[in-house]
Design a protein around this motif. Structure first.
Motif, PDB file in Angstrom:
ATOM      1  N   TYR A 257       0.856  -1.195   0.000  1.00 32.07           N
ATOM      2  CA  TYR A 257       0.000   0.000   0.000  1.00 32.07           C
ATOM      3  C   TYR A 257       0.895   1.249   0.000  1.00 32.07           C
ATOM      4  O   TYR A 257       0.684   2.201  -0.755  1.00 32.07           O
ATOM      5  CB  TYR A 257      -0.931  -0.002   1.216  1.00 32.07           C
TER       6      TYR A 257
ATOM      7  N   ASN B 132      -7.101   5.958  -0.839  1.00 33.56           N
ATOM      8  CA  ASN B 132      -7.917   5.239   0.144  1.00 33.56           C
ATOM      9  C   ASN B 132      -7.536   3.769   0.218  1.00 33.56           C
ATOM     10  O   ASN B 132      -7.384   3.215   1.292  1.00 33.56           O
ATOM     11  CB  ASN B 132      -9.399   5.418  -0.160  1.00 33.56           C
ATOM     12  N   GLU B 133      -7.375   3.131  -0.939  1.00 28.13           N
ATOM     13  CA  GLU B 133      -7.028   1.706  -0.924  1.00 28.13           C
ATOM     14  C   GLU B 133      -6.038   1.402  -2.040  1.00 28.13           C
ATOM     15  O   GLU B 133      -5.699   2.274  -2.850  1.00 28.13           O
ATOM     16  CB  GLU B 133      -8.310   0.865  -1.065  1.00 28.13           C
TER      17      GLU B 133
ATOM     18  N   SER C  43     -10.092   4.240  -4.998  1.00 28.78           N
ATOM     19  CA  SER C  43     -11.025   4.816  -4.039  1.00 28.78           C
ATOM     20  C   SER C  43     -12.442   4.462  -4.433  1.00 28.78           C
ATOM     21  O   SER C  43     -12.758   4.412  -5.619  1.00 28.78           O
ATOM     22  CB  SER C  43     -10.877   6.329  -3.978  1.00 28.78           C
TER      23      SER C  43
ATOM     24  N   THR D 217      -6.965   3.610   4.171  1.00 29.62           N
ATOM     25  CA  THR D 217      -6.148   2.474   4.639  1.00 29.62           C
ATOM     26  C   THR D 217      -5.235   2.906   5.784  1.00 29.62           C
ATOM     27  O   THR D 217      -5.065   2.166   6.759  1.00 29.62           O
ATOM     28  CB  THR D 217      -5.322   1.889   3.469  1.00 29.62           C
TER      29      THR D 217
ATOM     30  N   ASP E 235      -7.455   3.372   8.899  1.00 30.57           N
ATOM     31  CA  ASP E 235      -8.019   2.080   9.303  1.00 30.57           C
ATOM     32  C   ASP E 235      -6.935   1.155   9.886  1.00 30.57           C
ATOM     33  O   ASP E 235      -7.233   0.313  10.734  1.00 30.57           O
ATOM     34  CB  ASP E 235      -8.667   1.408   8.082  1.00 30.57           C
TER      35      ASP E 235
ATOM     36  N   ARG F 120     -14.751   3.806  10.027  1.00 33.20           N
ATOM     37  CA  ARG F 120     -13.337   3.645   9.644  1.00 33.20           C
ATOM     38  C   ARG F 120     -12.477   4.809  10.117  1.00 33.20           C
ATOM     39  O   ARG F 120     -11.421   4.600  10.712  1.00 33.20           O
ATOM     40  CB  ARG F 120     -13.215   3.510   8.122  1.00 33.20           C
TER      41      ARG F 120
ATOM     42  N   VAL G 295      -8.637  -5.372  -5.594  1.00 35.64           N
ATOM     43  CA  VAL G 295      -8.822  -4.388  -4.499  1.00 35.64           C
ATOM     44  C   VAL G 295      -8.331  -4.998  -3.190  1.00 35.64           C
ATOM     45  O   VAL G 295      -8.717  -6.109  -2.826  1.00 35.64           O
ATOM     46  CB  VAL G 295     -10.303  -3.972  -4.320  1.00 35.64           C
ATOM     47  N   GLN G 296      -7.452  -4.255  -2.514  1.00 38.54           N
ATOM     48  CA  GLN G 296      -7.083  -4.615  -1.142  1.00 38.54           C
ATOM     49  C   GLN G 296      -7.912  -3.701  -0.225  1.00 38.54           C
ATOM     50  O   GLN G 296      -7.585  -2.526  -0.049  1.00 38.54           O
ATOM     51  CB  GLN G 296      -5.583  -4.408  -0.917  1.00 38.54           C
ATOM     52  N   GLN G 297      -9.009  -4.233   0.274  1.00 37.13           N
ATOM     53  CA  GLN G 297      -9.947  -3.439   1.081  1.00 37.13           C
ATOM     54  C   GLN G 297      -9.244  -2.947   2.347  1.00 37.13           C
ATOM     55  O   GLN G 297      -8.472  -3.688   2.957  1.00 37.13           O
ATOM     56  CB  GLN G 297     -11.141  -4.313   1.491  1.00 37.13           C
ATOM     57  N   SER G 298      -9.605  -1.729   2.781  1.00 35.67           N
ATOM     58  CA  SER G 298      -8.956  -1.222   4.007  1.00 35.67           C
ATOM     59  C   SER G 298      -9.326  -2.089   5.205  1.00 35.67           C
ATOM     60  O   SER G 298      -8.545  -2.250   6.146  1.00 35.67           O
ATOM     61  CB  SER G 298      -9.298   0.249   4.253  1.00 35.67           C
TER      62      SER G 298
END
Ligand code: DMJ
Length: 619
Positions: A176, A184-185, A195, A206, A209, A250, A567-570
């Motif tokens: 990241y 954001n991500e 995002s 991210t 979070d 978040r 996507v690497q989610q937060s």
């Protein structure tokens, strides 16, 4: 005895002769003249020498340098006239020159210029006053709650597994940082920032979070870098339409946890600042907040797809924990008032079968469609009723009652057992059951286990059993896929059990709920199967979700090779990895009697009741 003999000196008898000390009249007059001339000179010196007062007070009468020796009665100057005195004199001279120049300058200025100066000064004062106002949070004594940091488990196998999970966090974070810092991500396949519209133009989801996970895993350098980013870049003054719920769980949740773990003031300040920005969302006829809010204009609205312009139960019902802490940390009651009012509105409404529909119109205060879910659109509302009670040190009796009453209605109306013996929580659509359970619903295993402890009339331990059954069903939803990762939703109809039947329900986006339930079940039972199930998930994540640039969701958990969603989610960093880490940590790391996790896994401390002694004392 003659008086003279009592005198200490010899008295000379008065003879009529001229004394040697007697003067003639002319001599006396001359002496008087000389004496008065001397007096005049002294007065002149005092009144006409420049800045005589400064000289007197600043140089010659510096009391600190004059020391009296009380034993010998002598007075000594410990600072004899050295270079130091010269420096002081030079400074006095310089000050004089400066003052003269300023005075000259002012006299030469035109009135408009003076007005300008005054205006500028006034502006400066206003800016300072504003800064003061922004900073005007009350002083709070920071006391780190117990268990903010953990220690290595003694079992070498568990220690190794825990270290592996930390390595996954390091990998997710490093990528990241490398490819998407400030976004954001992360898109881990295409290696760039990402995002979603949940955050508008807000940045750094991210980072915020992940702050507490970094701290909990003792990744302090990374925590420092994240803190610095927050200090320098986290900005809420923008024209951005955001989801009130997502930003609260978040961003506000992440900042609050970072504050409680580290004690750094910047997090308290930012959390309160953001909380204030969210307050206009409550400007509706009922006080039920809008789902979406423009941070600049303060104008809110609801999701266009929500039944008849309704607000969503899981959204307006998932603000309580954070807002109670915002009031505690800011001394401003408005946050707590807003969320207590939500309860008031709900208390006035009839609940069909004791259930809470997912939709509520913020204008009329009436329910929208009678759809009920413990998964998407409803889930964390129930979680926050229970946790409000726990976080209040079990003093919020209303929260307690609302939770256990709701759970009773859920057990009666939504919980079913499949023919294969799997317990599941169905969805309710106007009285009809849809035999489907979402991945999101799997958090309920953990919630029911957490509530089993204080459950009224649960002598038989049936709530803990129910929690264990839900955990088993959710594990089955993973075990019955080829990737050993759970689908977004699974069904119990058409001859299937715990399997997704629709293509658009087969994806896995790195969600935490199943692992969250394992973590709670482990804490309450210490049954090793929960760690074993958690470890299966770690291996599946490593095999199917780890890509070159981070961790990615997959589109079909029943496929033979992963099709990544990029996507690497937060929440993978804030929840999934944190719950895994805690599953392999000892129970005294973030102990549940002192901490409550918000719905994004951000730990918030229990707000302790004052002791009875203190309460009595204050009466
Ligand atoms: C998280 O953002 C929170 O857990 C929320 O309550 C719903 N689910 C997502 C992750 O799946």
């Amino acid at each position: 005895m003659p008086v003279a003999s009592l005198l200490p000196f010899t008295v000379i008898p008065n003879r009529k002769s001229v004394s040697p000390t007697s003067f003639r009249l002319t001599e006396k007059f001359i002496l008087l003249l000389v004496f008065s001339g001397f007096i005049t000179l002294c007065f002149g010196a005092i009144f006409f020498l420049p800045d005589s007062t400064k000289l007197l007070s600043g140089v010659f009468f510096r009391s600190s340098s004059v020391e009296a020796d009380t034993r010998t009665g002598t007075v000594s100057d410990s600072n004899p006239g050295t270079g130091k005195d010269e420096k002081i004199l030079a400074k006095i001279r310089k000050d004089h020159e400066k003052a003269l120049l300023e005075a000259k300058d002012t006299l030469q200025k035109r009135p408009e210029e003076i007005d300008q100066d005054i205006k500028r000064e006034k502006e400066k004062v206003a800016v300072r006053a504003k800064a003061l106002k922004d900073d005007s949070l009350p002083l709070v004594e920071y006391l780190r709650p117990p268990g903010a940091t953990g220690h290595e488990p003694s079992d070498p196998d568990i220690k190794e597994k825990r270290a592996k999970i930390k390595e996954m966090m390091q990998f997710a974070w490093d990528n990241y940082k490398h490819y998407a810092w400030g976004s954001n991500e992360l898109r881990p396949v295409s290696k760039q920032g990402h995002s979603s519209n949940l955050f508008g133009s807000l940045k750094g989801a991210t980072i915020v979070d992940a702050l507490d996970t970094l701290y909990i895993m003792e990744m302090y350098d990374e925590f420092e870098a994240a803190t610095e980013w927050v200090e320098r870049n986290l900005d809420f003054n923008m024209n951005a339409e955001i989801s009130v719920f997502e930003v609260n769980i978040r961003f506000v949740g992440g900042l609050l946890s970072a504050y409680y773990l580290s004690g750094k003031e910047v997090f308290r300040k930012k959390a309160v600042e953001l909380g204030e920005k969210l307050l206009p969302a409550f400007k509706t006829p009922t006080g039920i907040p809008w789902a979406l809010l423009n941070l600049k204009s303060g104008i809110g609205r609801n999701w266009p797809w929500a039944s008849g312009g309704s607000s969503i139960l899981a959204e307006y019902g998932t603000l309580h924990l954070e807002f109670m802490h915002l009031s505690a940390l800011s001394g401003r009651p408005s946050f707590a008032e807003k969320v207590m009012n939500i309860r008031k509105v709900l208390n006035r409404l009839d609940k069909p079968q004791g259930l809470y529909p997912n939709y509520l119109n913020p204008n009329s205060g009436q329910w929208g469609q009678h759809h009920v879910s413990v998964g998407g659109l409803g889930d964390s509302f129930y979680e926050y009723l229970l946790k409000a009670w726990l976080m209040s040190d079990k003093s919020d009796d209303e929260g307690k009652k609302l939770y256990y009453d709701a759970l009773q209605a859920i057990e009666k109306n939504l919980i079913r057992k499949s023919s294969g013996g799997l317990t599941y929580i169905a969805e309710w659509k106007g009285g009809l059951l849809e035999h489907k359970m979402g991945h999101l619903t799997c958090f309920a295993g953990g919630m029911i286990a957490l509530g089993a402890d204080g459950a009224p009339d649960d002598k038989t331990g049936s709530q803990m059993e129910l929690a264990a059954e839900i955990a088993r069903t959710c594990h089955e939803s993973y075990a019955r896929t080829s990737m050993k990762l759970g689908p977004e939703a699974f069904r119990f109809d058409g001859g299937v059990e715990a399997i997704a039947t629709r293509q658009n329900e087969k994806y896995f986006i790195l969600r935490p709920e199943v692992i969250e339930t394992y973590m709670y079940m482990w804490r309450f039972t210490h049954d090793p199967k929960y760690r074993q199930w958690g470890w299966e998930a770690v291996q599946a994540l490593e095999t199917h979700c780890r890509v070159e640039g981070g961790f990615s969701g997959v589109r079909d958990v029943y496929g033979s090779t992963p099709n990544h969603d990029d996507v690497q989610q937060s929440f993978f960093l804030s929840e999934t990895l944190k719950y895994l880490y805690l599953l392999f940590s000892d129970d005294d790391h973030l102990p549940l009697e002192h901490w409550v996790f918000n719905t994004e896994a951000h730990p918030l401390p229990v707000i302790k009741k004052p002791s009875p002694e203190l309460t009595n004392h204050l009466k």
